[in-house]
Design an enzyme around this catalytic site. Structure first.
Site, short mmCIF file in Angstrom:
data_model
loop_
_atom_site.label_atom_id
_atom_site.label_comp_id
_atom_site.label_asym_id
_atom_site.label_seq_id
_atom_site.Cartn_x
_atom_site.Cartn_y
_atom_site.Cartn_z
N GLY A 46 -0.05 5.94 -6.68
CA GLY A 46 0.94 5.27 -5.77
C GLY A 46 0.46 3.96 -5.34
O GLY A 46 -0.84 3.79 -5.45
N GLN A 51 -1.11 -3.74 -0.60
CA GLN A 51 -2.43 -3.53 -1.18
C GLN A 51 -2.83 -4.33 -1.95
O GLN A 51 -3.85 -4.54 -2.38
CB GLN A 51 -2.45 -2.09 -1.63
CG GLN A 51 -2.34 -0.87 -1.00
CD GLN A 51 -2.58 0.49 -1.30
OE1 GLN A 51 -1.33 0.86 -1.69
NE2 GLN A 51 -3.47 1.01 -1.23
N CYS A 94 -7.12 6.75 -0.81
CA CYS A 94 -6.33 5.37 -0.75
C CYS A 94 -7.14 4.59 -1.45
O CYS A 94 -8.35 4.27 -1.30
CB CYS A 94 -6.04 4.95 0.76
SG CYS A 94 -5.25 3.43 0.65
N LEU A 95 -6.48 3.73 -2.34
CA LEU A 95 -7.24 2.64 -3.13
C LEU A 95 -7.58 1.57 -2.07
O LEU A 95 -8.58 0.76 -2.50
CB LEU A 95 -6.28 1.86 -4.21
CG LEU A 95 -5.85 2.85 -5.40
CD1 LEU A 95 -4.79 2.34 -6.09
CD2 LEU A 95 -7.00 3.42 -6.14
N HIS A 136 2.89 8.44 2.02
CA HIS A 136 1.74 7.73 2.35
C HIS A 136 1.83 6.33 1.97
O HIS A 136 1.54 5.33 2.78
CB HIS A 136 0.69 8.02 1.13
CG HIS A 136 -0.63 7.59 1.05
ND1 HIS A 136 -1.77 8.07 1.32
CD2 HIS A 136 -0.81 6.28 0.76
CE1 HIS A 136 -2.86 6.93 1.05
NE2 HIS A 136 -2.32 6.09 0.57
N GLU A 137 2.84 5.94 0.81
CA GLU A 137 3.07 4.70 0.68
C GLU A 137 4.08 3.92 1.73
O GLU A 137 4.05 2.70 2.21
CB GLU A 137 4.05 4.40 -0.62
CG GLU A 137 3.22 4.94 -1.90
CD GLU A 137 1.73 4.37 -1.81
OE1 GLU A 137 1.31 3.36 -1.10
OE2 GLU A 137 0.84 5.11 -2.72
N HIS A 140 2.07 2.73 4.58
CA HIS A 140 1.38 1.14 4.12
C HIS A 140 2.40 0.23 4.65
O HIS A 140 1.97 -0.58 5.10
CB HIS A 140 1.23 1.08 2.82
CG HIS A 140 -0.12 1.65 2.24
ND1 HIS A 140 -1.36 1.44 2.86
CD2 HIS A 140 -0.52 2.70 1.35
CE1 HIS A 140 -2.16 1.93 2.12
NE2 HIS A 140 -1.77 2.74 1.43
O1 GNR Z 1 -4.10 7.18 -5.66
C1 GNR Z 1 -3.64 7.62 -4.96
N1 GNR Z 1 -3.81 8.97 -4.69
C2 GNR Z 1 -3.39 9.93 -3.55
C3 GNR Z 1 -3.71 11.05 -3.60
C4 GNR Z 1 -3.09 11.81 -2.64
C5 GNR Z 1 -2.48 11.13 -1.57
C6 GNR Z 1 -1.91 9.84 -1.82
C7 GNR Z 1 -2.53 9.05 -2.78
S1 GNR Z 1 -1.85 7.62 -2.81
C8 GNR Z 1 -3.40 6.85 -3.68
C9 GNR Z 1 -3.16 5.30 -4.01
C10 GNR Z 1 -2.98 4.67 -2.80
O2 GNR Z 1 -3.82 4.08 -2.04
N2 GNR Z 1 -1.70 4.25 -2.37
O3 GNR Z 1 -1.45 3.61 -1.36
NI NI Z 2 -2.88 3.83 -0.19
#
Ligand code: GNR
Ligand code: NI
Length: 172
Positions: A46, A51, A94-95, A136-137, A140
């Site tokens: 995601g 980001q 998270c990236l 999670h997104e 953000h």
């Molecule tokens: O790549 C991602 N893997 C992930 C794994 C478990 C829960 C959430 C994520 S999102 C993350 C990419 C990211 O930072 N998205 O904002």
């Molecule tokens: Ni993230």
């Protein structure tokens, strides 16, 4: 399509509230294309526009795994319209917080309403990894990170580590 550089903790941009998208124009289309390329290359499941430095309410995701056929999904102005009472723990990463993973507990299933690039309102029920990722997104888009769901002790430890890393890379 272009891979855009990722914004990394402790960049204050990650704490900004993203704005709703009003015009579904060519710039939004290009941004979404670039977000998919950046996400797949990372690789990630995601990505929120913030980001890559754009504080607009846009998310790309693909919760398929391994050799399964890709299922890219772009969500504009996404909203959680309901959440299940049952919870699920998932090891998140998270990236924008490279090489750090921790368990987060969130609702197991959610209903999501969003706009497609074609301007159509869609509603989807998500579960499993997709449910975790969309929550999670959307965090953000609201300036929230998965470490905010952890204890203050764990969060402060991560923040400190990334502040130190940023200093060593020629920041302040
Ligand atoms: O790549 C991602 N893997 C992930 C794994 C478990 C829960 C959430 C994520 S999102 C993350 C990419 C990211 O930072 N998205 O904002
Ligand atoms: Ni993230």
């Amino acid at each position: 399509m272009t891979i855009r550089p990722l914004i990394i903790l402790p960049d204050p941009l990650l704490r900004q509230l993203s704005d709703p998208v009003v015009d579904l124009d060519g710039r939004v289309k290009t941004l979404i294309d670039d977000m998919f390329e950046t996400m797949y290359e990372a690789p990630g499941v995601g990505l929120a526009a913030v980001q890559v430095g754009v504080t607009q309410r846009i998310v790309t995701m693909d919760a398929t795994r391994g050799d399964d056929e890709k299922q890219p999904l772009a969500l504009i102005n996404p909203e959680i319209i309901w959440s299940s009472d049952d919870l699920k723990d998932y090891e998140e990463g998270c990236l924008s917080i490279p090489d750090y993973h921790e368990i987060v507990i969130r609702p197991a299933k959610v209903g999501v309403r969003f706009l497609t690039l074609a301007g159509k309102v869609e509603e989807r029920e998500m579960e499993g990894l997709a449910a975790t990722v969309i929550q999670h997104e959307i965090d953000h888009l609201n300036g929230k990170l998965f470490i905010d769901h952890l204890s203050k002790l764990k969060r402060d430890r991560v923040l400190k580590k990334f502040q130190k890393l940023a200093r060593h890379q020629g920041g302040v």
